[in-house]
Design a protein around this motif. Structure first.
Motif, short mmCIF file in Angstrom:
data_model
loop_
_atom_site.label_atom_id
_atom_site.label_comp_id
_atom_site.label_asym_id
_atom_site.label_seq_id
_atom_site.Cartn_x
_atom_site.Cartn_y
_atom_site.Cartn_z
N THR A 274 0.83 -1.24 -0.13
CA THR A 274 0.13 0.05 0.05
C THR A 274 0.93 1.34 -0.06
OG1 THR A 274 -0.21 0.34 2.42
CG2 THR A 274 -1.80 -1.18 1.46
N GLY B 220 -2.63 1.39 -5.36
CA GLY B 220 -4.03 1.90 -5.68
C GLY B 220 -4.97 1.12 -4.87
N ALA B 221 -6.18 1.06 -5.46
CA ALA B 221 -7.33 0.51 -4.51
C ALA B 221 -7.21 -1.09 -4.41
CB ALA B 221 -8.46 0.63 -5.44
N LYS B 222 -6.39 -1.76 -5.61
CA LYS B 222 -6.36 -3.08 -5.27
C LYS B 222 -5.51 -3.45 -4.28
CE LYS B 222 -4.20 -6.98 -8.14
NZ LYS B 222 -3.33 -7.11 -9.17
N GLU B 223 -4.22 -2.91 -3.91
CA GLU B 223 -3.24 -3.05 -2.94
C GLU B 223 -4.05 -2.78 -1.56
OE1 GLU B 223 -1.38 -3.10 -6.68
OE2 GLU B 223 -2.50 -1.42 -5.70
N LEU B 224 -4.80 -1.57 -1.48
CA LEU B 224 -5.39 -1.32 -0.30
C LEU B 224 -6.50 -2.10 0.11
CD1 LEU B 224 -5.77 0.82 2.00
CD2 LEU B 224 -7.54 1.93 0.48
N GLU B 225 -7.27 -2.71 -0.83
CA GLU B 225 -8.34 -3.63 -0.43
C GLU B 225 -7.72 -5.09 -0.13
OE1 GLU B 225 -11.51 -2.85 0.31
OE2 GLU B 225 -10.71 -0.95 -0.46
N LYS C 256 -13.54 1.04 7.65
CA LYS C 256 -13.84 2.31 6.60
C LYS C 256 -13.15 3.39 7.14
CE LYS C 256 -18.04 5.06 5.63
NZ LYS C 256 -19.61 5.14 5.90
N ARG D 243 -9.59 2.80 5.51
CA ARG D 243 -9.82 3.14 3.97
C ARG D 243 -9.90 4.48 3.73
NH1 ARG D 243 -13.95 0.06 3.19
NH2 ARG D 243 -12.92 -1.90 2.70
N LYS D 244 -10.37 5.36 4.27
CA LYS D 244 -10.49 6.83 4.08
C LYS D 244 -9.16 7.42 4.21
CE LYS D 244 -12.80 11.03 5.20
NZ LYS D 244 -13.78 11.82 6.14
N SER E 111 -6.62 6.03 1.65
CA SER E 111 -6.65 6.44 0.41
C SER E 111 -6.14 7.87 0.18
CB SER E 111 -8.39 6.34 -0.10
OG SER E 111 -8.80 5.03 0.29
N LEU F 275 -2.58 7.23 -0.73
CA LEU F 275 -2.14 6.38 -1.82
C LEU F 275 -1.40 7.17 -2.85
CD1 LEU F 275 -4.93 3.87 -2.42
CD2 LEU F 275 -2.88 3.32 -1.71
#
Length: 154
Positions: free
Chosen positions: A39, A45-50, A79, A82-83, A86, A89
Motif C-alpha cells: 500500500t 492503488g485500490a487493489k493493494e489497499l483492499e 471504513k 480505508r478513508k 486512500s 495512496l
C-alpha cells in the motif's frame, strides 16, 4: 432432500475442520507485512489497499503514537482506515522496506519490526518528504484477522 442434507453436512464439517486449524502466525505476519508495504508503493492503488484491508476486522483498532493516541475499536474502524489510507495512496515516489524481525506470541498476536526509506510529495501540503524510520507494529489477532494495530517508532 438427501442432496440438501448432504450439502448442510459438508458445510458443517468444513467449518468444524477450519475451527480446529490454527493460524500460522509467522506466515500470516509475512503476508500482513507484504500487503501493508504494497500500500506504500509509488504505484499503489485500490487493489493493494483492499488486499491489505481484507486482513483486518471491520472494527479494527489502530494506534500510532503520537499521531493516533486513541486505541478505540469502533464498528466503522476499517471504513475509517480505508478513508485515511486512500488519502496517502500514491504519495511516495520511492518506497523501500526491509523486514528486520518477526515475533510471534502464542496464537493471539505477533510483532514485526521493519525499516523504511521513503521519498515523495506530502498530499496535504505538497511539500517534498524524505525520511528513514524503524517501526514496530504489535498486532492482535481475533478469529484469523487483525483486530488491533499498535505502531511504535524506534
Amino acid at each position: 432432500m438427501k442432496c440438501k442434507l448432504s450439502f448442510l453436512l459438508i458445510i458443517f464439517f468444513s467449518f468444524s475442520a477450519r475451527a480446529d486449524e490454527t493460524l500460522d502466525l509467522k506466515l500470516f505476519a509475512q503476508s500482513y507485512y507484504n500487503a501493508m508495504t504494497a500500500t506504500q508503493a509509488p504505484n499503489a492503488g485500490a487493489k493493494e489497499l483492499e488486499a491489505y484491508l481484507a486482513l483486518l476486522t471491520d472494527d479494527i483498532g489502530n494506534q500510532h503514537i503520537p499521531y493516533q493516541p486513541d486505541d478505540s475499536r469502533t464498528p466503522d474502524g476499517k471504513k475509517q482506515m480505508r478513508k485515511g489510507m486512500s488519502f496517502y495512496l500514491g504519495a511516495h515516489t520511492l518506497f523501500e522496506s526491509t523486514l528486520l524481525n518477526t515475533f510471534v506470541f502464542n496464537d493471539t498476536g505477533f510483532a514485526i519490526r521493519y525499516k523504511n526509506y521513503v521519498k515523495g510529495i506530502h498530499p496535504q501540503n505538497k511539500q517534498p518528504i524524505e525520511y528513514t524510520s524503524t517501526m514496530m507494529e504489535v498486532i492482535e489477532i481475533e478469529n484469523g484477522k487483525v483486530a488491533m494495530i499498535r505502531k511504535y517508532h524506534e
